[in-house]
Design a protein around this motif. Structure first.
Motif, PDB file in Angstrom:
ATOM      1  N   ILE A 433     -38.973  11.066 -12.510  1.00  0.00           N
ATOM      2  CA  ILE A 433     -38.895  12.468 -12.963  1.00  0.00           C
ATOM      3  C   ILE A 433     -37.538  13.061 -12.586  1.00  0.00           C
ATOM      4  N   ALA A 434     -37.103  12.780 -11.369  1.00  0.00           N
ATOM      5  CA  ALA A 434     -35.800  13.316 -10.929  1.00  0.00           C
ATOM      6  C   ALA A 434     -34.679  12.793 -11.808  1.00  0.00           C
ATOM      7  N   LEU A 435     -34.797  11.533 -12.175  1.00  0.00           N
ATOM      8  CA  LEU A 435     -33.768  10.910 -13.023  1.00  0.00           C
ATOM      9  C   LEU A 435     -33.757  11.545 -14.416  1.00  0.00           C
ATOM     10  N   GLU A 436     -34.978  11.776 -14.935  1.00  0.00           N
ATOM     11  CA  GLU A 436     -35.078  12.376 -16.277  1.00  0.00           C
ATOM     12  C   GLU A 436     -34.518  13.794 -16.307  1.00  0.00           C
ATOM     13  N   HIS A 437     -34.426  14.369 -15.130  1.00  0.00           N
ATOM     14  CA  HIS A 437     -33.966  15.750 -15.058  1.00  0.00           C
ATOM     15  C   HIS A 437     -32.477  15.885 -15.392  1.00  0.00           C
ATOM     16  N   PHE A 438     -31.742  14.794 -15.230  1.00  0.00           N
ATOM     17  CA  PHE A 438     -30.317  14.843 -15.589  1.00  0.00           C
ATOM     18  C   PHE A 438     -30.195  14.769 -17.103  1.00  0.00           C
ATOM     19  N   PRO A 439     -29.412  15.654 -17.695  1.00  0.00           N
ATOM     20  CA  PRO A 439     -29.339  15.665 -19.161  1.00  0.00           C
ATOM     21  C   PRO A 439     -28.714  14.413 -19.779  1.00  0.00           C
ATOM     22  N   THR A 440     -27.915  13.653 -19.030  1.00  0.00           N
ATOM     23  CA  THR A 440     -27.299  12.451 -19.624  1.00  0.00           C
ATOM     24  C   THR A 440     -27.750  11.196 -18.879  1.00  0.00           C
ATOM     25  N   LYS A 441     -27.655  10.085 -19.578  1.00  0.00           N
ATOM     26  CA  LYS A 441     -27.996   8.800 -18.959  1.00  0.00           C
ATOM     27  C   LYS A 441     -26.721   8.169 -18.386  1.00  0.00           C
ATOM     28  N   ILE A 442     -26.900   7.218 -17.483  1.00  0.00           N
ATOM     29  CA  ILE A 442     -25.732   6.583 -16.844  1.00  0.00           C
ATOM     30  C   ILE A 442     -24.823   5.952 -17.905  1.00  0.00           C
ATOM     31  N   MET A 443     -25.436   5.327 -18.891  1.00  0.00           N
ATOM     32  CA  MET A 443     -24.609   4.673 -19.926  1.00  0.00           C
ATOM     33  C   MET A 443     -23.731   5.686 -20.657  1.00  0.00           C
ATOM     34  N   GLU A 444     -24.313   6.859 -20.917  1.00  0.00           N
ATOM     35  CA  GLU A 444     -23.503   7.900 -21.585  1.00  0.00           C
ATOM     36  C   GLU A 444     -22.351   8.333 -20.682  1.00  0.00           C
ATOM     37  N   ASP A 445     -22.644   8.488 -19.392  1.00  0.00           N
ATOM     38  CA  ASP A 445     -21.599   8.887 -18.433  1.00  0.00           C
ATOM     39  C   ASP A 445     -20.478   7.849 -18.427  1.00  0.00           C
ATOM     40  N   GLU A 446     -20.898   6.578 -18.383  1.00  0.00           N
ATOM     41  CA  GLU A 446     -19.885   5.510 -18.343  1.00  0.00           C
ATOM     42  C   GLU A 446     -19.004   5.550 -19.570  1.00  0.00           C
TER      43      GLU A 446
END
Ligand SMILES: C[S@@+](CC[C@H](N)C(=O)[O-])C[C@H]1O[C@@H](n2cnc3c(N)ncnc32)[C@H](O)[C@@H]1O
Length: 492
Positions: A433-446
């Protein structure tokens, strides 16, 4: 996962905080600007005096095999030009070189002098922003023509990469409400404080003006606060009349050119001067320091929130990083059900469970609902204890353990394997749930980082990526534990 549950997980939502985002970027003054890059080494003046020579001239010691040099990603740093043996004194500062805020009680009483006005301004700074107090002194010294400390001040960075200087967009790019909240708080304070300073100094004669008549605004205050938060060390002050000494923040010329590592090769040592209440301050090599190796100090076991907020950098795989969550029964029920735990009762504990929640400060008037995920302990002890207790129906077994045992992850399954597995699975679901709370995914950030991004955007994205990677790491470690417990149970 229900949206209402997920929106509760982080201690405040990003939207709430960013709706009122403040930033100093549009208010850059003469004296400060956002760092062009995290590692920018530009100084207040283009060719400042030689700091090493100044420290030696003032009676300090600088090891002959040391020099100041550019450290690729950390700005300037101190490096060994040849191998230095363990135990060597690297830098020794005589007691008149550190810059401190000396509060003179006699000038506190509403007099007119520059020091009195500085004290009055300092008294308006809240304790948690202590860096601003010493920052006021730094601004005073910076504004003083022919200041004793000019060789030091002129070697300070002209800009800092802390988020108060990020654009509004990049503050939002942090995606983590507790940090956004802190950044906004600091920006708001600086704008308010600018008004107070201007009001207090409006009609002050030049001779009494603490900043030599120079304009001080939110940007220059922000520069000074950041210079202090990123460079000051809290050390023992001089011995007081009662024989005690209080910890006070000090700016340590040259020593503050050393960068941070969790595996430092040097440390700061204080020694009482003979025949005086003063302390001399040294940096001593804790290990042999190889040629071309930087001298590194440990600034503290801090989370990335504090490293970014105070120092303007983020540490990859920081073992002290964590995320804050809000303890909430409904959310825990949702997480627990998602984890396949049957009929959890987090939102409706019975009386003996409530008592334990109160002892854990998770319920009642004294409740402190902030709990954390990550850091050396992986799961906040209070959260772990609450989960273990609320998943158990066995009052006697629970009451047979003390709170410390219930709060410790190193205590394997104190209430039995099924309870432990359910508790850990619930924490894993909370992490999702905490992870889903971030609007972007790690791949998008990368992929954003692969493009052409400003240094502050890069820092903001690094920060949020590290938070997500940390959560995934917690999940991985807990899943491994669940697997181990389940295997142990099936072979028992
Ligand atoms: C006490 S000063 C050290 C000297 C500084 N590098 C300079 O150029 O003046 C602290 C600052 O150095 C940089 N720094 C120190 N340790 C670092 C690290 N491990 N990673 C990235 N930057 C670091 C950050 O900009 C930080 O605010």
């Amino acid at each position: 996962m229900a949206a209402s549950a997920t929106s509760k997980v982080l201690t405040a939502t990003v939207d709430f905080v960013t709706s009122s985002t403040s930033s100093l970027t549009h208010r850059r003054g003469l004296t400060c600007s956002a760092a062009a890059a995290a590692a920018v080494a530009a100084r207040i003046v283009p060719h400042p005096p030689d700091l090493v020579r100044w420290v030696r001239r003032e009676g300090g010691l600088v090891h002959p095999k040391l020099k100041i040099t550019d450290h690729l990603s950390h700005g300037l740093g101190v490096v060994a030009t040849e191998e230095i043996p363990q135990g060597s004194e690297l830098v020794v500062l005589p007691s008149h070189l550190p810059l401190r805020f000396r509060r003179d009680p006699e000038s506190d009483g509403g007099g007119e002098g520059a020091d009195s006005l500085l004290n009055q301004l300092a008294s308006r700074v809240p304790e948690e922003l202590w860096a601003m107090r010493l920052g006021l002194r730094l601004l005073q010294v910076r504004a003083t023509v022919g200041s004793f400390w000019w060789p030091y001040i002129s070697n300070l960075p002209e800009a800092f990469s802390v988020p108060i200087f990020f654009s509004r967009e990049d503050i939002k790019n942090l995606q983590y409400a507790p940090l956004l909240h802190q950044v906004n708080k600091r920006c708001r304070f600086l704008f308010e404080f600018e008004k107070e300073v201007k009001l207090m100094l409006e009609n002050v004669a030049l001779k009494d003006h603490p900043f030599g008549g120079q304009d001080v605004n939110a940007s220059s205050l922000g520069w000074a606060m950041s210079a202090v938060s990123s460079r000051a060390f809290r050390l023992h002050g001089e011995i007081l009349h009662n024989g005690k000494n209080a910890d006070i923040p000090m700016l340590l010329p040259l020593i503050d050119m050393c960068n941070h590592s969790f595996q430092p090769n040097a440390q700061i040592v204080q020694e009482q001067d003979m025949n005086s209440p003063n302390m001399s301050i040294k940096v001593v090599a804790e290990t042999p320091i190889e040629q071309d190796t930087p001298v590194m100090l440990n600034y503290g076991c801090l989370s990335n929130d504090l490293f970014l907020l105070d120092y303007g950098f983020v540490i990859p795989s920081n073992p002290f990083d964590y995320v804050e969550l809000k303890y909430d029964g409904t959310l825990l029920d949702a997480a627990s059900m998602a984890a396949g735990v049957s009929s959890p009762s987090f939102s409706s504990p019975n009386y003996w469970q409530k008592e334990i929640l109160s002892q854990l400060n998770l319920q009642g008037d004294q409740a402190l609902p902030k709990v954390s995920l990550g850091g050396p302990g992986l799961v906040d002890g209070r959260l772990l204890a609450a989960l273990r207790v609320l998943l158990s129906n066995d009052k006697e077994t629970v009451q047979g353990h003390d709170l410390d045992t219930l709060m410790s992850l190193s205590e394997e399954a104190p209430l039995g394997v099924p309870i432990e597995v359910a508790a850990l699975r619930t924490v894993i679901a909370l992490s999702v749930i905490a992870l889903e709370h971030f609007p972007t995914k790690i791949m998008e950030d990368e992929s954003i980082l692969k493009g052409d991004v400003s240094s502050s955007k890069e820092l903001a994205i690094q920060f949020r990526m590290q938070k997500k990677l940390m959560i995934i790491d917690v999940m991985r470690k807990l899943a491994k534990r669940v697997k181990m417990l389940s295997e142990e149970k099936s072979t028992a």
